[in-house]
Design a protein around this motif. Structure first.
Motif, PDB file in Angstrom:
ATOM      1  N   THR A  39      -1.675  -6.764  11.277  1.00 12.13           N
ATOM      2  CA  THR A  39      -2.073  -5.705  10.343  1.00 12.13           C
ATOM      3  C   THR A  39      -2.042  -6.184   8.898  1.00 12.13           C
ATOM      4  O   THR A  39      -2.943  -5.866   8.111  1.00 12.13           O
ATOM      5  CB  THR A  39      -1.153  -4.480  10.508  1.00 12.13           C
ATOM      6  N   THR A  40      -1.021  -6.935   8.530  1.00 14.05           N
ATOM      7  CA  THR A  40      -0.919  -7.412   7.151  1.00 14.05           C
ATOM      8  C   THR A  40      -2.101  -8.319   6.809  1.00 14.05           C
ATOM      9  O   THR A  40      -2.720  -8.178   5.750  1.00 14.05           O
ATOM     10  CB  THR A  40       0.413  -8.167   6.938  1.00 14.05           C
ATOM     11  N   THR A  41      -2.426  -9.232   7.722  1.00 14.13           N
ATOM     12  CA  THR A  41      -3.575 -10.120   7.501  1.00 14.13           C
ATOM     13  C   THR A  41      -4.844  -9.298   7.329  1.00 14.13           C
ATOM     14  O   THR A  41      -5.633  -9.514   6.405  1.00 14.13           O
ATOM     15  CB  THR A  41      -3.748 -11.072   8.710  1.00 14.13           C
TER      16      THR A  41
ATOM     17  N   GLY B 143       5.199  -4.117   4.283  1.00  9.87           N
ATOM     18  CA  GLY B 143       5.123  -4.350   5.730  1.00  9.87           C
ATOM     19  C   GLY B 143       6.382  -5.027   6.248  1.00  9.87           C
ATOM     20  O   GLY B 143       6.917  -4.654   7.299  1.00  9.87           O
ATOM     21  N   ALA B 144       6.870  -6.019   5.493  1.00  9.80           N
ATOM     22  CA  ALA B 144       8.076  -6.748   5.911  1.00  9.80           C
ATOM     23  C   ALA B 144       9.289  -5.823   5.925  1.00  9.80           C
ATOM     24  O   ALA B 144      10.138  -5.890   6.825  1.00  9.80           O
ATOM     25  CB  ALA B 144       8.315  -7.927   4.974  1.00  9.80           C
TER      26      ALA B 144
ATOM     27  N   ILE C  66      -3.217  -0.123  14.082  1.00 12.22           N
ATOM     28  CA  ILE C  66      -3.675  -1.019  13.012  1.00 12.22           C
ATOM     29  C   ILE C  66      -4.399  -0.259  11.907  1.00 12.22           C
ATOM     30  O   ILE C  66      -4.117  -0.456  10.719  1.00 12.22           O
ATOM     31  CB  ILE C  66      -4.585  -2.125  13.591  1.00 12.22           C
ATOM     32  N   VAL C  67      -5.335   0.624  12.283  1.00 11.28           N
ATOM     33  CA  VAL C  67      -6.143   1.303  11.258  1.00 11.28           C
ATOM     34  C   VAL C  67      -5.272   2.158  10.335  1.00 11.28           C
ATOM     35  O   VAL C  67      -5.295   1.980   9.116  1.00 11.28           O
ATOM     36  CB  VAL C  67      -7.282   2.127  11.897  1.00 11.28           C
TER      37      VAL C  67
ATOM     38  N   MET D 193      -0.456   0.774   4.201  1.00 12.64           N
ATOM     39  CA  MET D 193      -0.036  -0.381   3.399  1.00 12.64           C
ATOM     40  C   MET D 193      -0.940  -0.540   2.179  1.00 12.64           C
ATOM     41  O   MET D 193      -0.482  -0.865   1.078  1.00 12.64           O
ATOM     42  CB  MET D 193      -0.054  -1.648   4.261  1.00 12.64           C
ATOM     43  N   LEU D 194      -2.217  -0.287   2.389  1.00 11.40           N
ATOM     44  CA  LEU D 194      -3.192  -0.364   1.300  1.00 11.40           C
ATOM     45  C   LEU D 194      -2.843   0.631   0.191  1.00 11.40           C
ATOM     46  O   LEU D 194      -2.878   0.308  -1.005  1.00 11.40           O
ATOM     47  CB  LEU D 194      -4.562  -0.018   1.878  1.00 11.40           C
ATOM     48  N   VAL D 195      -2.479   1.831   0.602  1.00  9.51           N
ATOM     49  CA  VAL D 195      -2.143   2.879  -0.366  1.00  9.51           C
ATOM     50  C   VAL D 195      -0.880   2.513  -1.141  1.00  9.51           C
ATOM     51  O   VAL D 195      -0.816   2.690  -2.362  1.00  9.51           O
ATOM     52  CB  VAL D 195      -1.975   4.227   0.377  1.00  9.51           C
ATOM     53  N   ILE D 196       0.115   1.987  -0.442  1.00 11.50           N
ATOM     54  CA  ILE D 196       1.346   1.564  -1.135  1.00 11.50           C
ATOM     55  C   ILE D 196       1.015   0.461  -2.141  1.00 11.50           C
ATOM     56  O   ILE D 196       1.459   0.495  -3.295  1.00 11.50           O
ATOM     57  CB  ILE D 196       2.408   1.098  -0.113  1.00 11.50           C
ATOM     58  N   GLY D 197       0.207  -0.509  -1.699  1.00  6.18           N
ATOM     59  CA  GLY D 197      -0.188  -1.595  -2.600  1.00  6.18           C
ATOM     60  C   GLY D 197      -0.914  -1.068  -3.827  1.00  6.18           C
ATOM     61  O   GLY D 197      -0.652  -1.483  -4.959  1.00  6.18           O
TER      62      GLY D 197
END
Lengths: 56, 515
Positions: free
Chosen positions: B173-175, B384-385, B340-341, B347-351
Motif C-alpha cells: 500500500t505504501t508503495t 503507515g509504519a 489497499i484502496v 495515508m494520502l490524506v494524512i500526507g
C-alpha cells in the motif's frame, strides 16, 4: 436553505426509515426492513435532485 | 507451501503487481510536476464515474468485507448500523459535498485542515486539526492492515504468518500510494469494484446453497436456532440495543461527510453536479453490505468457535473451506483491494494534511510547494509504519477500531460543519467544544464505558462538545477586528447551485493557486 429548497427535506427520509422506524420494527423482519430502506434511499436523493433541477 | 497455497498466492501476487502498474499508468502524463494538488485531489478533474468508484471504494473496505462478517458472526443485528449510517451519510452528502467542493475550489484548498485554517484565519488551527485527525485515522489504517493481513495469511493457507502478512499489506500500500496518488486510487477502484461485486454476488448465491440448500433453509435455521442474532441487542448481551443503534448511526452519518477521505473524494470531483449524481448512486452500493453480514451469520453454523479478533476470519474460513484454490486467490484479491484502496486514500490524506498544514508552516517548505509533496510522501511512509507498529502491539477487532476512529473524528463536526455554516461560532468556542468532547470520548472509550447508558459514547461527547462550543461562542472572547472584518463570502461555505465551475471561479484557478 429549506425555505428556498423545501424538496431537500427528502434527504431526511433515510433517517426516518433507519433511525426512527427500524428500532420500532425490531420491537427476519429487521433485515427486510433494512433492505427496503437501502433501496429507498437513492429514491429520496433522486427526489431532492429533481426538485433542484426544477428550480435550475 | 502446498499446491493450493502456491496457486492462490500466485494469483494474489500477479494482481498486486497489476495494482501498482495500474497506479503508475494512471498518473502517466499527470504525475511529474503535478504538485500536491494533482497527487492529493487528482487535479480536481475526476468525473462522476471515477468519483463514484473512488467513494464507493472508500465506503467498502476490509472493514465491510471482513469486519461486518465478523460482527455478524459475533453479535448479529447490531452490525446493521453500517448500512444505516452510510446511507444516511450519502443522503446528506448531497448538500455537504458540493458545498465543501465549492469552498475548497474558491479558496484553493486541498483538505479539511486547509478549510479550518481558512475559516478561522489561523494556520495553527489547521495544524492542530491535522494532528488530531491523524490520531483518529491511525486506527483506521491499522484496521486495513489487519484486514489485508488476514486475507494474505488465509489465502496462503497459513504459509505466510499473520505478522509477515501485515508487513506485506503495509509495503504494497505504501508503495502504491507514494507513486500514484488519488488518481491511481480511482483507477484501481475500478478493478476493485468489478472484483468485489463479482465475488460477493457469487458468494451471496453459492454459500447458502452449498451449506444449507438455499436461503429459505438458512433463514429458517437462523430463526429456529439463533434468534438472538436477528434482533437488537444481538447475541451475547452486547449492550448494543436500539438506543445504541440510533445514536451510532446518527453520529457516524454526520462524521462520514467530514471524514478526511470522504472530503478528498469530494474535492477530486470535476463539478458539483458530479457529486450530486454520485449521492444518488452511492446508496445502491450498500446493498452489497448485506452479503458479508449474512455470510458471517452463516459461518456460525459452519465454523463455530471463532472468538474476539478471530471472528474477522469468519467469511474467509467459509471461502477456504468450500472453494478451489484459484477461486480463493481471486476472492482474496478482492478482499486485499478492499484494504489497499481505502488505506491508500487514508495515508494520502494524512500526507496532504501534514504536507500543507503542519510542515507547510515551515518557511523553507512554504516557499517551495514542490517540496510539500515530497514531505507529504515521507509522512505517508511514517504514518503507515506507525499503524503497522500499532497492529503488532495493540490488535483489536475491525469494527472496534472503526468505532474508535469515528467517535474521535465526530468531535471535529462542530468545528468544521457548524463553523462553515454559522459565522458566530468562534475559534475559541470550537476549540473549547473540541477539548471537552475529545476528553469525554477518550475517558469513556478507554475506560470501557462505550456504550454508556445504552447510547454511543461519541454521541454523548458530541452533545457536550456542541453545548460548550455554543456557550463559549456566545459568552466567550470575541474574534479580533481583522477577523470580524472578513466578509461572509470569504469565511462561510454555501451550496454552489448550478454553476459547473463552482461559484464562478475560473476553471483551474484554484488548481494552480496553492498546489
Amino acid at each position: 436553505m429549506l425555505k428556498k429548497r423545501p424538496h431537500l427535506l427528502w434527504l431526511l427520509a433515510p433517517y426516518a426509515l433507519y433511525l426512527v422506524a427500524l428500532p420500532l420494527v425490531d420491537r427476519p423482519f429487521l433485515f427486510f426492513w433494512l433492505l427496503l430502506a437501502t433501496l429507498l434511499t437513492p429514491v429520496a436523493v433522486f427526489l431532492a435532485w429533481r426538485g433542484d433541477r426544477a428550480r435550475g | 507451501m502446498s499446491g493450493n497455497a502456491a496457486v492462490a498466492s500466485a494469483i494474489f501476487g500477479v494482481f498486486m503487481l497489476l495494482t501498482v502498474a495500474l497506479g503508475l499508468l494512471a498518473v502517466r502524463g499527470h504525475g511529474r510536476g503535478g504538485g500536491l494538488t494533482e497527487w492529493s485531489v487528482g487535479g480536481r478533474s475526476l468525473g462522476t464515474v471515477f468519483i463514484w468508484v473512488l467513494m464507493a471504494g472508500e465506503g467498502y473496505t476490509s472493514f465491510s468485507y471482513l469486519g461486518a462478517a465478523g460482527w455478524g458472526y459475533n453479535y448479529g443485528a447490531p452490525v446493521l448500523y453500517v448500512v444505516a449510517y452510510l446511507s444516511c451519510g450519502y443522503a446528506i452528502g448531497y448538500v455537504v459535498g458540493p458545498t465543501l467542493w465549492a469552498y475548497a475550489r474558491r479558496h484553493g484548498l486541498v483538505s479539511i485542515t486547509d478549510m479550518v485554517a481558512h475559516r478561522y484565519g489561523k494556520p495553527w488551527a489547521g495544524a492542530l486539526v491535522a494532528v488530531l485527525a491523524t490520531v483518529c485515522l491511525l486506527p483506521y489504517i491499522q484496521l486495513q492492515i489487519t484486514g489485508m493481513g488476514v486475507v494474505v495469511s488465509t489465502i496462503s493457507y497459513g504459509a505466510i504468518s499473520l505478522n509477515w502478512a501485515y508487513f506485506i499489506a503495509f509495503a504494497v500500500t505504501t508503495t502504491f500510494v507514494v507513486v500514484s496518488g488519488l488518481r491511481g486510487s480511482a483507477w484501481v477502484s475500478v478493478l476493485k469494484d468489478v472484483l468485489v461485486i463479482g465475488t460477493l454476488g457469487f458468494l451471496a448465491g453459492y454459500v447458502p446453497l452449498h451449506y444449507f440448500g438455499g436461503y429459505g433453509p438458512f433463514l429458517d435455521r437462523m430463526v429456529a436456532e439463533k434468534p438472538d442474532w436477528l434482533t437488537f441487542s444481538g447475541h451475547g448481551g452486547s449492550g448494543m440495543a436500539g438506543g445504541w443503534f440510533v445514536t451510532t448511526s446518527f453520529l457516524n452519518s454526520l462524521t462520514v461527510v467530514i471524514f478526511p477521505t470522504t472530503v478528498a473524494g469530494y474535492l477530486g470531483a470535476r463539478s458539483a453536479d458530479a457529486l450530486r449524481r454520485n449521492a444518488m448512486l452511492l446508496p445502491f452500493y450498500n446493498v452489497l453490505l448485506f452479503v458479508p453480514m449474512l455470510l458471517g451469520m452463516a459461518a456460525i453454523f459452519v465454523v463455530p468457535g471463532l472468538t474476539g479478533a478471530g471472528s474477522n476470519l469468519a467469511l474467509f474460513k467459509l471461502v477456504v473451506d468450500s472453494l478451489p484454490a484459484w477461486a480463493v486467490g481471486v476472492i482474496g484479491v478482492a478482499g486485499a483491494l478492499s484494504s489497499i484502496v481505502p488505506m491508500a486514500v487514508f495515508m494520502l490524506v494524512i500526507g496532504t494534511m501534514w504536507g500543507r498544514s503542519v510542515l507547510g508552516a515551515i518557511p523553507r517548505l512554504a516557499e517551495r510547494p514542490e517540496r510539500q509533496k515530497t514531505a507529504a510522501q515521507v509522512v505517508v511512509v511514517g504514518a503507515g509504519a506507525l499503524a503497522l507498529l500499532l497492529t503488532y502491539t495493540a490488535p483489536n477487532t475491525l469494527v472496534r477500531l472503526s468505532l474508535i476512529s469515528y467517535e474521535g473524528m465526530a468531535q471535529l463536526v462542530p468545528m468544521i460543519l457548524l463553523g462553515l455554516m454559522w459565522r458566530r461560532l468562534t475559534l475559541w468556542g470550537a476549540l473549547s467544544g473540541l477539548v471537552v468532547g475529545g476528553t469525554l470520548v477518550c475517558a469513556l472509550v478507554f475506560t470501557g464505558h462505550d456504550p454508556v447508558w445504552g447510547v454511543n459514547a461519541g454521541a454523548l461527547a458530541l452533545v457536550a462538545n456542541v453545548l460548550v462550543a455554543l456557550a463559549v461562542s456566545w459568552w466567550g472572547p470575541r474574534p479580533g477586528a481583522a477577523e470580524a472584518a472578513r466578509p461572509d463570502d470569504e469565511v462561510l461555505a454555501r451550496d454552489p447551485g448550478r454553476d459547473p465551475e463552482g461559484d464562478g471561479a475560473p476553471a483551474g484557478a484554484a488548481v494552480s493557486g496553492r498546489g
